[in-house]
Write a protein that holds these residues in place. Structure first.
Motif, PDB file in Angstrom:
ATOM      1  N   GLY A 186      66.829  33.259  84.378  1.00 57.18           N
ATOM      2  CA  GLY A 186      65.850  33.036  83.384  1.00 57.18           C
ATOM      3  C   GLY A 186      65.772  31.502  83.165  1.00 57.18           C
ATOM      4  N   VAL A 187      66.789  31.118  82.867  1.00 54.11           N
ATOM      5  CA  VAL A 187      66.997  29.468  82.486  1.00 54.11           C
ATOM      6  C   VAL A 187      66.703  28.541  83.643  1.00 54.11           C
ATOM      7  CG1 VAL A 187      68.563  27.845  81.621  1.00 54.11           C
ATOM      8  CG2 VAL A 187      68.552  30.259  80.626  1.00 54.11           C
ATOM      9  N   GLU A 188      66.933  29.034  84.988  1.00 53.54           N
ATOM     10  CA  GLU A 188      66.868  28.198  86.161  1.00 53.54           C
ATOM     11  C   GLU A 188      65.604  27.349  86.221  1.00 53.54           C
ATOM     12  OE1 GLU A 188      67.330  28.724  90.726  1.00 53.54           O
ATOM     13  OE2 GLU A 188      68.754  29.895  89.430  1.00 53.54           O
ATOM     14  N   PRO A 189      64.327  28.220  86.262  1.00 52.90           N
ATOM     15  CA  PRO A 189      63.152  27.361  85.974  1.00 52.90           C
ATOM     16  C   PRO A 189      62.968  26.065  85.176  1.00 52.90           C
ATOM     17  CG  PRO A 189      62.842  29.738  86.380  1.00 52.90           C
ATOM     18  CD  PRO A 189      64.247  29.658  85.870  1.00 52.90           C
ATOM     19  N   SER A 190      63.687  26.591  83.810  1.00 47.29           N
ATOM     20  CA  SER A 190      63.475  25.672  82.683  1.00 47.29           C
ATOM     21  C   SER A 190      64.595  24.526  83.168  1.00 47.29           C
ATOM     22  CB  SER A 190      63.946  26.241  81.575  1.00 47.29           C
ATOM     23  OG  SER A 190      63.062  27.323  81.056  1.00 47.29           O
ATOM     24  N   LEU A 191      65.632  24.693  83.817  1.00 45.58           N
ATOM     25  CA  LEU A 191      66.493  23.737  83.975  1.00 45.58           C
ATOM     26  C   LEU A 191      65.931  22.603  84.998  1.00 45.58           C
ATOM     27  CD1 LEU A 191      70.029  25.371  83.920  1.00 45.58           C
ATOM     28  CD2 LEU A 191      69.200  23.613  82.170  1.00 45.58           C
ATOM     29  N   THR A 192      65.384  23.359  86.025  1.00 46.28           N
ATOM     30  CA  THR A 192      64.597  22.534  87.018  1.00 46.28           C
ATOM     31  C   THR A 192      63.591  21.506  86.485  1.00 46.28           C
ATOM     32  OG1 THR A 192      65.027  24.489  88.662  1.00 46.28           O
ATOM     33  CG2 THR A 192      63.506  22.563  89.334  1.00 46.28           C
ATOM     34  N   GLN A 193      62.673  22.406  85.659  1.00 45.61           N
ATOM     35  CA  GLN A 193      61.728  21.472  84.874  1.00 45.61           C
ATOM     36  C   GLN A 193      62.159  20.088  84.299  1.00 45.61           C
ATOM     37  OE1 GLN A 193      58.352  22.060  85.526  1.00 45.61           O
ATOM     38  NE2 GLN A 193      58.209  19.867  84.231  1.00 45.61           N
ATOM     39  N   LEU A 194      63.248  20.560  83.558  1.00 44.28           N
ATOM     40  CA  LEU A 194      64.006  19.424  82.878  1.00 44.28           C
ATOM     41  C   LEU A 194      64.474  18.519  83.515  1.00 44.28           C
ATOM     42  CD1 LEU A 194      65.883  21.629  79.840  1.00 44.28           C
ATOM     43  CD2 LEU A 194      64.054  19.568  79.478  1.00 44.28           C
ATOM     44  N   LYS A 195      65.190  18.733  84.558  1.00 46.72           N
ATOM     45  CA  LYS A 195      65.499  17.563  85.584  1.00 46.72           C
ATOM     46  C   LYS A 195      64.580  17.134  86.220  1.00 46.72           C
ATOM     47  CE  LYS A 195      69.586  20.340  87.146  1.00 46.72           C
ATOM     48  NZ  LYS A 195      70.526  20.982  88.495  1.00 46.72           N
ATOM     49  N   ASP A 196      63.422  17.617  86.460  1.00 43.64           N
ATOM     50  CA  ASP A 196      62.250  16.924  87.148  1.00 43.64           C
ATOM     51  C   ASP A 196      61.771  15.871  86.064  1.00 43.64           C
ATOM     52  OD1 ASP A 196      62.339  18.128  89.274  1.00 43.64           O
ATOM     53  OD2 ASP A 196      60.918  19.795  89.050  1.00 43.64           O
ATOM     54  N   ASP A 197      61.502  16.387  84.708  1.00 46.78           N
ATOM     55  CA  ASP A 197      60.891  15.754  83.579  1.00 46.78           C
ATOM     56  C   ASP A 197      61.885  14.363  83.376  1.00 46.78           C
ATOM     57  OD1 ASP A 197      58.792  17.373  83.405  1.00 46.78           O
ATOM     58  OD2 ASP A 197      59.760  18.182  81.486  1.00 46.78           O
ATOM     59  N   ASP A 249      71.266  37.299  84.540  1.00 45.03           N
ATOM     60  CA  ASP A 249      69.900  37.495  84.421  1.00 45.03           C
ATOM     61  C   ASP A 249      69.539  36.063  83.442  1.00 45.03           C
ATOM     62  OD1 ASP A 249      69.670  39.979  85.689  1.00 45.03           O
ATOM     63  OD2 ASP A 249      69.695  41.063  83.594  1.00 45.03           O
ATOM     64  N   TRP A 250      70.332  35.866  82.643  1.00 43.99           N
ATOM     65  CA  TRP A 250      70.140  34.532  81.882  1.00 43.99           C
ATOM     66  C   TRP A 250      69.993  33.256  82.777  1.00 43.99           C
ATOM     67  CZ3 TRP A 250      73.249  30.287  80.679  1.00 43.99           C
ATOM     68  CH2 TRP A 250      72.843  29.398  79.906  1.00 43.99           C
ATOM     69  N   GLU A 275      78.048  44.955  82.653  1.00 41.22           N
ATOM     70  CA  GLU A 275      76.818  44.717  81.918  1.00 41.22           C
ATOM     71  C   GLU A 275      77.041  43.029  81.556  1.00 41.22           C
ATOM     72  OE1 GLU A 275      76.762  47.335  78.506  1.00 41.22           O
ATOM     73  OE2 GLU A 275      76.505  49.209  79.943  1.00 41.22           O
ATOM     74  N   LEU A 276      77.991  42.491  81.137  1.00 39.79           N
ATOM     75  CA  LEU A 276      78.306  41.123  80.692  1.00 39.79           C
ATOM     76  C   LEU A 276      77.687  40.236  81.803  1.00 39.79           C
ATOM     77  CD1 LEU A 276      78.849  39.307  78.640  1.00 39.79           C
ATOM     78  CD2 LEU A 276      81.376  39.263  79.156  1.00 39.79           C
ATOM     79  N   LYS A 277      78.356  40.660  83.170  1.00 42.54           N
ATOM     80  CA  LYS A 277      78.150  39.789  84.212  1.00 42.54           C
ATOM     81  C   LYS A 277      76.695  39.812  84.687  1.00 42.54           C
ATOM     82  CE  LYS A 277      82.684  40.596  86.726  1.00 42.54           C
ATOM     83  NZ  LYS A 277      83.069  41.248  87.767  1.00 42.54           N
TER      84      LYS A 277
END
Length: 127
Positions: A101-112, A97-98, A90-92
Motif C-alpha cells: 500500500g505504501v510502495e506507490p506513495s514512496l515511489t511518488q515521493l522519490k520521484d518528487d 499489505d502495508w 497475520e502480522l506478516k
C-alpha cells in the motif's frame, strides 16, 4: 575354669528370676496398656481403617487433580502455540499489505524529491 554346683545353681536362679521378671513385667505393661487405652480395640481398628480410607481417597483425588491439571496445561500450550502462529502469520500479512500500500506513495515521493533536486540544481546553474 569349672564352676561349682552352687555357682551353677545361683546363675540358674538368677537367670530364672530375670526371665520371670521380664515375663511378669510384659504382662503387667500389656494389662496396663489395655486398661488405659482411650478406645476399645475394635473401635481403634475401625478408626484406623477409616483414616487409611481417607488417606487413600485423598491420594486418589490428588492423582486425579494432577492428571487433570497436566491435561489442561498441555491443552493451553497447544492453544498458545496455535494462537502465536496465527498472530505471526497475520502480522506478516499485515506488514506485506502495508508495504504494498505504501510502495506507490514512496515511489511518488522519490520521484518528487528527484524533480525537486533537479529544479534546485537548475536554479543554481542559472544564477
Amino acid at each position: 575354669m569349672k564352676r561349682t554346683v552352687k555357682e551353677r545353681r545361683l546363675i540358674k536362679m538368677k537367670t530364672k528370676a530375670l526371665f520371670s521378671g521380664i515375663v511378669a513385667g510384659s504382662a503387667i505393661i500389656g494389662a496396663l496398656t489395655l486398661l488405659t487405652a482411650p478406645k476399645a480395640g475394635k473401635e481403634m481398628r475401625h478408626n484406623c481403617k477409616e483414616n487409611i480410607l481417607k488417606i487413600r481417597n485423598g491420594l486418589d483425588q490428588l492423582t486425579y487433580d494432577s492428571k487433570k491439571a497436566s491435561l489442561q496445561l498441555k491443552q493451553t500450550v497447544k492453544v498458545g502455540k496455535e494462537t502465536f502462529s496465527n498472530v505471526g502469520e497475520e502480522l506478516k500479512d499485515s506488514i506485506y499489505d502495508w508495504k504494498k500500500g505504501v510502495e506507490p506513495s514512496l515511489t511518488q515521493l522519490k520521484d518528487d524529491i528527484e524533480a525537486l533536486q533537479r529544479t534546485v540544481n537548475q536554479t543554481k546553474k542559472n544564477t
